[in-house]
Scaffold this motif. Structure first.
Motif, mmCIF file in Angstrom:
data_model
loop_
_atom_site.group_PDB
_atom_site.id
_atom_site.type_symbol
_atom_site.label_atom_id
_atom_site.label_comp_id
_atom_site.label_asym_id
_atom_site.label_seq_id
_atom_site.Cartn_x
_atom_site.Cartn_y
_atom_site.Cartn_z
ATOM 1 N N ARG A 1 0.827 -1.197 0.000
ATOM 2 C CA ARG A 1 0.000 0.000 0.000
ATOM 3 C C ARG A 1 0.870 1.259 0.000
ATOM 4 N NH1 ARG A 1 -5.839 -0.438 2.825
ATOM 5 N NH2 ARG A 1 -6.447 -2.442 1.929
ATOM 6 N N PHE A 2 0.993 1.849 -1.162
ATOM 7 C CA PHE A 2 1.674 3.139 -1.301
ATOM 8 C C PHE A 2 1.264 3.716 -2.637
ATOM 9 C CE2 PHE A 2 5.003 5.996 -2.716
ATOM 10 C CZ PHE A 2 5.199 6.786 -1.588
ATOM 11 N N LEU A 3 0.624 4.878 -2.621
ATOM 12 C CA LEU A 3 0.113 5.497 -3.843
ATOM 13 C C LEU A 3 0.881 6.769 -4.142
ATOM 14 C CD1 LEU A 3 -2.058 5.634 -6.119
ATOM 15 C CD2 LEU A 3 -3.443 6.984 -4.535
ATOM 16 N N LYS A 4 1.422 6.845 -5.352
ATOM 17 C CA LYS A 4 2.101 8.057 -5.819
ATOM 18 C C LYS A 4 1.154 8.833 -6.732
ATOM 19 C CE LYS A 4 6.066 9.721 -8.486
ATOM 20 N NZ LYS A 4 7.251 9.336 -9.309
ATOM 21 N N VAL A 5 0.914 10.105 -6.398
ATOM 22 C CA VAL A 5 0.120 10.984 -7.255
ATOM 23 C C VAL A 5 1.092 11.804 -8.093
ATOM 24 C CG1 VAL A 5 -1.602 12.820 -7.347
ATOM 25 C CG2 VAL A 5 -1.739 11.067 -5.564
ATOM 26 N N GLU A 6 1.082 11.562 -9.400
ATOM 27 C CA GLU A 6 2.022 12.227 -10.290
ATOM 28 C C GLU A 6 1.510 13.611 -10.691
ATOM 29 O OE1 GLU A 6 2.580 9.455 -13.506
ATOM 30 O OE2 GLU A 6 3.884 8.164 -12.304
ATOM 31 N N GLU A 7 2.381 14.431 -11.223
ATOM 32 C CA GLU A 7 1.982 15.760 -11.659
ATOM 33 C C GLU A 7 0.960 15.643 -12.784
ATOM 34 O OE1 GLU A 7 4.954 17.510 -14.868
ATOM 35 O OE2 GLU A 7 6.046 16.856 -13.076
ATOM 36 N N PRO A 8 0.031 16.598 -12.901
ATOM 37 C CA PRO A 8 -1.011 16.505 -13.927
ATOM 38 C C PRO A 8 -0.423 16.474 -15.341
ATOM 39 C CG PRO A 8 -1.547 18.202 -12.308
ATOM 40 C CD PRO A 8 -0.134 17.787 -12.039
ATOM 41 N N LEU A 9 -1.110 15.786 -16.204
ATOM 42 C CA LEU A 9 -0.767 15.769 -17.624
ATOM 43 C C LEU A 9 -1.627 16.837 -18.301
ATOM 44 C CD1 LEU A 9 -0.508 12.536 -19.813
ATOM 45 C CD2 LEU A 9 -1.090 14.776 -20.729
ATOM 46 N N LEU A 10 -0.992 17.845 -18.862
ATOM 47 C CA LEU A 10 -1.706 18.949 -19.490
ATOM 48 C C LEU A 10 -1.795 18.731 -20.998
ATOM 49 C CD1 LEU A 10 -0.144 21.986 -17.583
ATOM 50 C CD2 LEU A 10 -2.108 20.567 -16.942
ATOM 51 N N ILE A 11 -2.993 18.947 -21.546
ATOM 52 C CA ILE A 11 -3.225 18.758 -22.975
ATOM 53 C C ILE A 11 -2.792 19.985 -23.773
ATOM 54 C CG2 ILE A 11 -5.021 18.372 -24.726
ATOM 55 C CD1 ILE A 11 -4.394 15.934 -23.003
ATOM 56 N N GLN A 12 -2.969 21.176 -23.219
ATOM 57 C CA GLN A 12 -2.625 22.413 -23.915
ATOM 58 C C GLN A 12 -1.581 23.207 -23.141
ATOM 59 O OE1 GLN A 12 -6.172 24.723 -24.591
ATOM 60 N NE2 GLN A 12 -7.051 23.272 -26.050
ATOM 61 N N ASP A 13 -0.807 24.010 -23.884
ATOM 62 C CA ASP A 13 0.091 24.942 -23.228
ATOM 63 C C ASP A 13 -0.619 26.277 -23.008
ATOM 64 O OD1 ASP A 13 0.079 26.316 -25.659
ATOM 65 O OD2 ASP A 13 2.073 25.633 -26.252
ATOM 66 N N GLU A 14 0.110 27.291 -22.565
ATOM 67 C CA GLU A 14 -0.505 28.581 -22.240
ATOM 68 C C GLU A 14 -1.032 29.311 -23.474
ATOM 69 O OE1 GLU A 14 3.974 29.006 -22.565
ATOM 70 O OE2 GLU A 14 2.535 27.648 -21.592
ATOM 71 N N ASN A 15 -0.619 28.878 -24.657
ATOM 72 C CA ASN A 15 -1.087 29.496 -25.909
ATOM 73 C C ASN A 15 -2.234 28.732 -26.557
ATOM 74 O OD1 ASN A 15 0.944 31.558 -25.822
ATOM 75 N ND2 ASN A 15 2.434 30.024 -26.532
ATOM 76 N N GLY A 16 -2.723 27.687 -25.890
ATOM 77 C CA GLY A 16 -3.807 26.893 -26.440
ATOM 78 C C GLY A 16 -3.352 25.874 -27.473
ATOM 79 N N GLU A 17 -2.043 25.698 -27.614
ATOM 80 C CA GLU A 17 -1.486 24.691 -28.526
ATOM 81 C C GLU A 17 -1.261 23.383 -27.767
ATOM 82 O OE1 GLU A 17 -1.196 25.414 -31.669
ATOM 83 O OE2 GLU A 17 -1.616 27.545 -31.473
ATOM 84 N N PHE A 18 -0.972 22.308 -28.516
ATOM 85 C CA PHE A 18 -0.636 21.052 -27.862
ATOM 86 C C PHE A 18 0.545 21.263 -26.918
ATOM 87 C CE2 PHE A 18 -2.279 17.992 -31.407
ATOM 88 C CZ PHE A 18 -3.564 18.166 -30.936
ATOM 89 N N SER A 19 0.445 20.698 -25.715
ATOM 90 C CA SER A 19 1.541 20.798 -24.760
ATOM 91 C C SER A 19 2.737 19.979 -25.247
ATOM 92 C CB SER A 19 1.089 20.271 -23.395
ATOM 93 O OG SER A 19 0.885 18.862 -23.470
ATOM 94 N N PRO A 20 3.938 20.287 -24.750
ATOM 95 C CA PRO A 20 5.108 19.487 -25.130
ATOM 96 C C PRO A 20 4.923 18.006 -24.845
ATOM 97 C CG PRO A 20 5.810 21.507 -24.050
ATOM 98 C CD PRO A 20 4.312 21.454 -23.921
ATOM 99 N N GLU A 21 4.270 17.671 -23.721
ATOM 100 C CA GLU A 21 4.099 16.251 -23.403
ATOM 101 C C GLU A 21 3.137 15.576 -24.363
ATOM 102 O OE1 GLU A 21 3.917 13.222 -19.681
ATOM 103 O OE2 GLU A 21 3.200 15.261 -19.339
ATOM 104 N N LEU A 22 2.051 16.255 -24.729
ATOM 105 C CA LEU A 22 1.128 15.650 -25.685
ATOM 106 C C LEU A 22 1.805 15.487 -27.047
ATOM 107 C CD1 LEU A 22 -1.751 14.559 -25.862
ATOM 108 C CD2 LEU A 22 -2.440 16.763 -26.812
ATOM 109 N N LYS A 23 2.642 16.436 -27.431
ATOM 110 C CA LYS A 23 3.398 16.293 -28.679
ATOM 111 C C LYS A 23 4.308 15.072 -28.619
ATOM 112 C CE LYS A 23 3.564 21.129 -30.185
ATOM 113 N NZ LYS A 23 4.449 22.311 -30.443
#
Length: 246
Positions: A218-240
């Protein structure tokens, strides 16, 4: 020639997938396929595979794919689509389509090697069976509503398929988070990491990805959110990166 209307959508220079109006795919399939972190030495299985998009993404460059993968679906058309894709891509020894009802464990045992898998994935129906199904097609009802299988069925099947220490990776809507984790724990699959997917940093999650380990502590890691868009409304680097875009 296939006896249904289809198109081929390109996943890489080496691979295209057969899609129809009944069995197609969306962003969530790409996210789950990436989240599962399938390794080349793994034996992997995708439950409710539809057109087979999740395991096919593992073979976008076949030298990166698992040693072998199975795609399981109850619907005949979905399996025929995947069979056609596999044949066209010359992946017959690496990716095996299987028509089976994952809620029928005896049937599943006859077609898959229980206790052997390193990774099982599932992009399950998001909605309870009774919610809003009247205007949808039969294939959409099966894909979106728990009419043919529940999250409990998915976890029961995964518990049988996985070897000790094997991983189950699922994506679902945030309102089903406790349902998924409870179903995992009921089958001795311990949730180990969870990641929420957000359109932007200032929006609420619309999806979560969770990995459970059979027999894990029993140990749960909550990872940082995965963002679909960047601040300009384009695909985020991770989604790319996940889409393999420049």
């Amino acid at each position: 020639m296939l006896d249904f209307n289809y198109t081929m959508e390109k996943l890489s220079d080496e691979l295209s997938v057969c899609v129809t109006k009944d069995h197609r795919f969306g962003t969530d399939a790409f996210l789950l396929s990436d989240f599962a972190k399938v390794r080349r030495k793994d034996l992997a299985c995708d439950l409710g595979t539809g057109c087979g998009i999740i395991p096919l993404l593992w073979f976008r460059h076949r030298e990166e794919g698992p040693r072998q993968a199975y795609g399981v679906d109850i619907q005949e058309l979905a399996v025929h689509q995947l069979e056609y894709t596999v044949k066209q891509a010359q992946l017959t020894d690496r990716l095996i389509p299987v028509q089976a009802d994952l809620s029928n464990l005896q049937q599943l045992k006859e077609k898959l090697p229980f206790g052997s898998f390193d990774v099982v994935t599932c992009n399950p129906p998001y909605k309870k069976a009774e919610h809003g199904i009247l205007s949808e097609s039969h294939s959409d009802i099966i894909a979106r509503h728990e009419t043919m299988c529940s999250i409990q069925d998915v976890c029961k099947a995964a518990a049988k398929l996985l070897q000790f220490g094997g991983r189950l990776c699922i994506c679902q809507r945030p309102e089903r988070l406790l349902d998924v984790m409870e179903a995992m724990r009921n089958e001795k699959i311990e949730p180990k990491r969870v990641r929420f997917v957000q359109k932007r940093g200032d929006t609420a999650p619309w999806l979560f990805l969770v990995e459970g380990r059979k027999g894990g502590n029993r140990f749960l890691k909550v990872e940082e959110p995965l963002l679909i868009q960047d601040e300009n409304g384009e695909f985020s680097p991770e989604l790319k990166r996940i889409y393999r875009l420049p």
